[in-house]
Design a protein around this motif. Sequence first.
Motif, PDB file in Angstrom:
ATOM      1  N   LYS A  60       0.880  -1.118  -0.567  1.00  0.00           N
ATOM      2  CA  LYS A  60      -0.341  -0.133  -0.668  1.00  0.00           C
ATOM      3  C   LYS A  60       1.212   1.470   0.157  1.00  0.00           C
ATOM      4  O   LYS A  60       1.236   1.528   0.879  1.00  0.00           O
ATOM      5  N   LEU A  61       1.125   2.056  -1.162  1.00  0.00           N
ATOM      6  CA  LEU A  61       2.010   3.075  -1.485  1.00  0.00           C
ATOM      7  C   LEU A  61       1.256   4.259  -2.433  1.00  0.00           C
ATOM      8  O   LEU A  61       0.356   3.871  -2.874  1.00  0.00           O
ATOM      9  N   VAL A  62       1.169   5.003  -2.235  1.00  0.00           N
ATOM     10  CA  VAL A  62       0.324   6.515  -2.228  1.00  0.00           C
ATOM     11  C   VAL A  62       1.930   7.664  -3.040  1.00  0.00           C
ATOM     12  O   VAL A  62       2.772   7.678  -1.881  1.00  0.00           O
ATOM     13  N   VAL A  63       2.575   8.280  -3.924  1.00  0.00           N
ATOM     14  CA  VAL A  63       3.412   8.803  -3.900  1.00  0.00           C
ATOM     15  C   VAL A  63       2.548   9.554  -5.239  1.00  0.00           C
ATOM     16  O   VAL A  63       2.108  10.016  -5.888  1.00  0.00           O
ATOM     17  N   LEU A  64       3.417  11.414  -4.522  1.00  0.00           N
ATOM     18  CA  LEU A  64       2.199  12.203  -5.350  1.00  0.00           C
ATOM     19  C   LEU A  64       4.034  13.530  -5.744  1.00  0.00           C
ATOM     20  O   LEU A  64       4.817  13.174  -4.668  1.00  0.00           O
ATOM     21  N   ASP A  65       3.931  13.808  -6.482  1.00  0.00           N
ATOM     22  CA  ASP A  65       4.475  14.948  -6.827  1.00  0.00           C
ATOM     23  C   ASP A  65       4.503  16.254  -6.895  1.00  0.00           C
ATOM     24  O   ASP A  65       3.277  16.039  -7.708  1.00  0.00           O
ATOM     25  N   GLU A  66       5.165  16.842  -5.647  1.00  0.00           N
ATOM     26  CA  GLU A  66       4.443  18.220  -5.665  1.00  0.00           C
ATOM     27  C   GLU A  66       5.287  19.061  -6.673  1.00  0.00           C
ATOM     28  O   GLU A  66       6.525  18.947  -7.227  1.00  0.00           O
ATOM     29  N   ALA A  67       5.003  20.442  -6.504  1.00  0.00           N
ATOM     30  CA  ALA A  67       5.700  21.406  -6.564  1.00  0.00           C
ATOM     31  C   ALA A  67       7.519  21.569  -6.871  1.00  0.00           C
ATOM     32  O   ALA A  67       7.566  20.694  -5.479  1.00  0.00           O
ATOM     33  N   GLY A  68       7.850  21.570  -7.449  1.00  0.00           N
ATOM     34  CA  GLY A  68       9.584  22.111  -6.615  1.00  0.00           C
ATOM     35  C   GLY A  68      10.174  20.818  -6.552  1.00  0.00           C
ATOM     36  O   GLY A  68      11.441  20.893  -5.788  1.00  0.00           O
ATOM     37  N   GLY A  69       9.751  19.754  -7.700  1.00  0.00           N
ATOM     38  CA  GLY A  69      10.919  18.699  -7.586  1.00  0.00           C
ATOM     39  C   GLY A  69      11.254  17.990  -6.225  1.00  0.00           C
ATOM     40  O   GLY A  69      11.902  17.084  -5.870  1.00  0.00           O
ATOM     41  N   ARG A  70       9.798  17.592  -5.335  1.00  0.00           N
ATOM     42  CA  ARG A  70       9.840  17.133  -4.617  1.00  0.00           C
ATOM     43  C   ARG A  70       8.746  16.527  -4.358  1.00  0.00           C
ATOM     44  O   ARG A  70       7.238  16.249  -5.105  1.00  0.00           O
ATOM     45  N   SER A  71       8.665  15.238  -3.878  1.00  0.00           N
ATOM     46  CA  SER A  71       7.363  13.704  -3.744  1.00  0.00           C
ATOM     47  C   SER A  71       7.295  13.193  -3.042  1.00  0.00           C
ATOM     48  O   SER A  71       8.391  13.568  -1.901  1.00  0.00           O
ATOM     49  N   ARG A  72       6.132  13.734  -2.509  1.00  0.00           N
ATOM     50  CA  ARG A  72       5.534  12.326  -1.222  1.00  0.00           C
ATOM     51  C   ARG A  72       5.057  11.231  -0.877  1.00  0.00           C
ATOM     52  O   ARG A  72       4.266  11.026  -1.723  1.00  0.00           O
ATOM     53  N   TRP A  73       5.930  10.518  -0.128  1.00  0.00           N
ATOM     54  CA  TRP A  73       5.188   9.480  -0.162  1.00  0.00           C
ATOM     55  C   TRP A  73       4.354   9.218   1.232  1.00  0.00           C
ATOM     56  O   TRP A  73       4.550   9.810   2.401  1.00  0.00           O
ATOM     57  N   TRP A  74       3.780   7.737   0.657  1.00  0.00           N
ATOM     58  CA  TRP A  74       3.104   7.533   2.260  1.00  0.00           C
ATOM     59  C   TRP A  74       2.684   6.068   1.912  1.00  0.00           C
ATOM     60  O   TRP A  74       2.429   5.809   1.095  1.00  0.00           O
ATOM     61  N   LEU A  75       3.230   5.340   3.338  1.00  0.00           N
ATOM     62  CA  LEU A  75       3.092   4.004   3.368  1.00  0.00           C
ATOM     63  C   LEU A  75       3.210   3.144   4.562  1.00  0.00           C
ATOM     64  O   LEU A  75       3.082   3.828   5.428  1.00  0.00           O
ATOM     65  N   GLY A  76       2.082   1.910   4.357  1.00  0.00           N
ATOM     66  CA  GLY A  76       1.363   1.446   5.577  1.00  0.00           C
ATOM     67  C   GLY A  76       0.523   0.273   5.834  1.00  0.00           C
ATOM     68  O   GLY A  76       0.325   0.066   4.385  1.00  0.00           O
ATOM     69  N   SER A  77      -0.660   0.791   5.980  1.00  0.00           N
ATOM     70  CA  SER A  77      -1.759  -0.562   6.518  1.00  0.00           C
ATOM     71  C   SER A  77      -2.629   0.020   5.543  1.00  0.00           C
ATOM     72  O   SER A  77      -3.627  -0.284   5.081  1.00  0.00           O
ATOM     73  N   LEU A  78      -2.634   1.906   5.733  1.00  0.00           N
ATOM     74  CA  LEU A  78      -3.795   2.177   4.683  1.00  0.00           C
ATOM     75  C   LEU A  78      -4.134   1.731   3.133  1.00  0.00           C
ATOM     76  O   LEU A  78      -2.979   2.380   2.638  1.00  0.00           O
ATOM     77  N   ASN A  79      -5.612   1.344   2.599  1.00  0.00           N
ATOM     78  CA  ASN A  79      -5.827   1.051   1.642  1.00  0.00           C
ATOM     79  C   ASN A  79      -6.427   2.145   1.842  1.00  0.00           C
ATOM     80  O   ASN A  79      -6.682   2.907   1.562  1.00  0.00           O
ATOM     81  N   ALA A  80      -6.525   2.229  -0.112  1.00  0.00           N
ATOM     82  CA  ALA A  80      -7.390   3.709  -0.616  1.00  0.00           C
ATOM     83  C   ALA A  80      -8.954   2.941  -1.174  1.00  0.00           C
ATOM     84  O   ALA A  80      -9.696   2.912  -1.898  1.00  0.00           O
ATOM     85  N   THR A  81      -9.432   3.012   0.367  1.00  0.00           N
ATOM     86  CA  THR A  81     -10.973   2.679   0.487  1.00  0.00           C
ATOM     87  C   THR A  81     -11.301   4.118   1.415  1.00  0.00           C
ATOM     88  O   THR A  81     -10.499   4.641   2.743  1.00  0.00           O
ATOM     89  N   ASP A  82     -12.291   4.532   1.861  1.00  0.00           N
ATOM     90  CA  ASP A  82     -13.047   5.355   2.282  1.00  0.00           C
ATOM     91  C   ASP A  82     -13.341   5.066   3.966  1.00  0.00           C
ATOM     92  O   ASP A  82     -12.812   5.486   5.174  1.00  0.00           O
ATOM     93  N   ASN A  83     -13.311   3.254   4.104  1.00  0.00           N
ATOM     94  CA  ASN A  83     -12.887   2.733   5.268  1.00  0.00           C
ATOM     95  C   ASN A  83     -12.173   2.975   6.295  1.00  0.00           C
ATOM     96  O   ASN A  83     -12.232   3.088   7.699  1.00  0.00           O
ATOM     97  N   GLY A  84     -10.911   2.997   5.237  1.00  0.00           N
ATOM     98  CA  GLY A  84      -9.434   2.578   5.525  1.00  0.00           C
ATOM     99  C   GLY A  84      -9.604   4.474   7.357  1.00  0.00           C
ATOM    100  O   GLY A  84      -9.133   4.175   7.805  1.00  0.00           O
ATOM    101  N   VAL A  85      -9.456   5.248   6.257  1.00  0.00           N
ATOM    102  CA  VAL A  85      -9.901   6.030   7.258  1.00  0.00           C
ATOM    103  C   VAL A  85     -10.889   5.948   8.117  1.00  0.00           C
ATOM    104  O   VAL A  85     -10.420   7.015   8.876  1.00  0.00           O
TER     105      VAL A  85
END
Length: 542
Positions: free
Chosen positions: A248-273
């Motif tokens: 489970k991983l989300v990667v977002l390319d942001e401005a300024g040459g920086r990318s943000r990662w989120w990884l762990g147990s959270l699936n891409a579901t509303d229930n997870g949040v």
Amino acid sequence: MLDGVDIGAGDASSGEDETPAAPVLLGALLAYAERIRVLSDARYISAPSRPSRLYALLEPTIVPTVVRVGAHFHPKFWLLRFVDEDSRPSHRLVLSTRNLTDDRSWDLVVVLEEDAAGVVGAAQPAIDLLRATAPEDAFIEDLTRSAASVRFLAPPGFHELRLHAWSAGEGADPMAGRSGSKMLVMSPFIGLDRLRALAAQSDQITVVSRPETFDRLAAGGALPRADLRRLMDLAADDDGLSGELHAKLVVLDEAGGRSRWWLGSLNATDNGVRRNAEALLELTTSTAAGGVDALLSTDGDRLGTLLEPHGIRPPSDDDDDDEGNQGEQALRQALAEGIWRVTVTPKPDGHLAATLTVDWPEARPDPEAKIRVGFASGRSADRLMLDLDAAHAEAQWPLVLLQDVTSLLEVQVRRPAGDPFTLLVVAVLTVPDDQARHAALFRAIVPDVDVMLRLILLLLTSGHDARSASAAARALIDADGESADVLPSLPLIEEMVRAYARDPDRLRRAGAVIAGLPRDDPRTEPLRALWDTFDAALAGRQ
């Protein structure tokens, strides 16, 4: 803390299976079981496939956690503390997407080490979750107090570090308010609303999931414009690579040459949040090194080399058994919420009987289900059939052996429709003499005096000063099975004195094994007398 757990261990309880390694296994279980806690969703603790008396040694380790219907206890992380020869602690925090099972799946793991240059209090969300989940556990309180002020350093190549963790129903979207040019979403399970919300946060989105997940999503509504990828079929790969996607991983390319990662147990579901208990790590890195295009590259060993495009197909009938799944989930929920008790009582003839009671606080299991219960030791006692027609169920094992009694119960469930499953539950256990139970257990597991002696020495020397064990003790530990006519008391005295001075808990664990030594062997008499001396000294220290 884990969503699913498979319980398993080797069995050294029969003489024909006994090997020179058995004392090492037993020593590890005895030395470390009380130093480990596994917090897991009570509905998904799998019973062992092979019964063993050794499972009784794991009783202090397992902490079942019950959450409400529709939620999951889903975080996956390890908080560890190590102590060096000078009694100085150091800590490690491991964030993972993996359960504690033997599944062959593709997962992600990141390790955070304690470092003076790290982020102070980085583990606090995990600490809060642990304390909220097991508020009365003194072991967890001690561990979390030790880790509260620790600084953890981001892995090499990453910069900002932030941990997100929350109890069931108390989550907040850690990705809210972020936007960028490209996004990668990797998740084995996806909700359509959640996917649409994530797609709105970037100009382009690539989604990696299981084929059946994509097909179900498309059948439920229009997918956002996205590049859909799946793992290649690697079952025939020369390297033996296979298994389903579980990362489970989300990667977002942001401005300024920086990318943000989120990884762990959270699936891409509303229930997870909104409903689940979860834990995930947020990191930043350079887009050139860890952005979406870099990860999806097909050069070298990048992620892109394992992926291929997915074309939507009609979902199969096997993908749409919602009624069967709901029936199983309701059963698991009822079994997890039940209050299980085992009471062992002596009979007039000197033998023992055991009574199992279960109180269902709210919804009872489906009365059409067939539920059989036995000890995880799987020995002399037959499995009992539970009567599900009342809010209180009671059954009795008319004859049990003390060494087979454990608070860990194997629950076998069969339903009129749907696949059977097996669950491990933890009961409140009451026995006339718990010390006698452990003594009987040790005698049953290791009936040989020489093997027991090696186990005692292993327990005495398995701490941080193991390398300094006396040569005589090491020779006994490494012996290849020769019997000793005379009990070698000098190494035992030496190692007992060391344990008394440095780690009294080790001496107490060895004492529990000594209590299980046979009384009719003349070699054990001096050892029992020796232990009595140290036992009195330990009592005087309290």
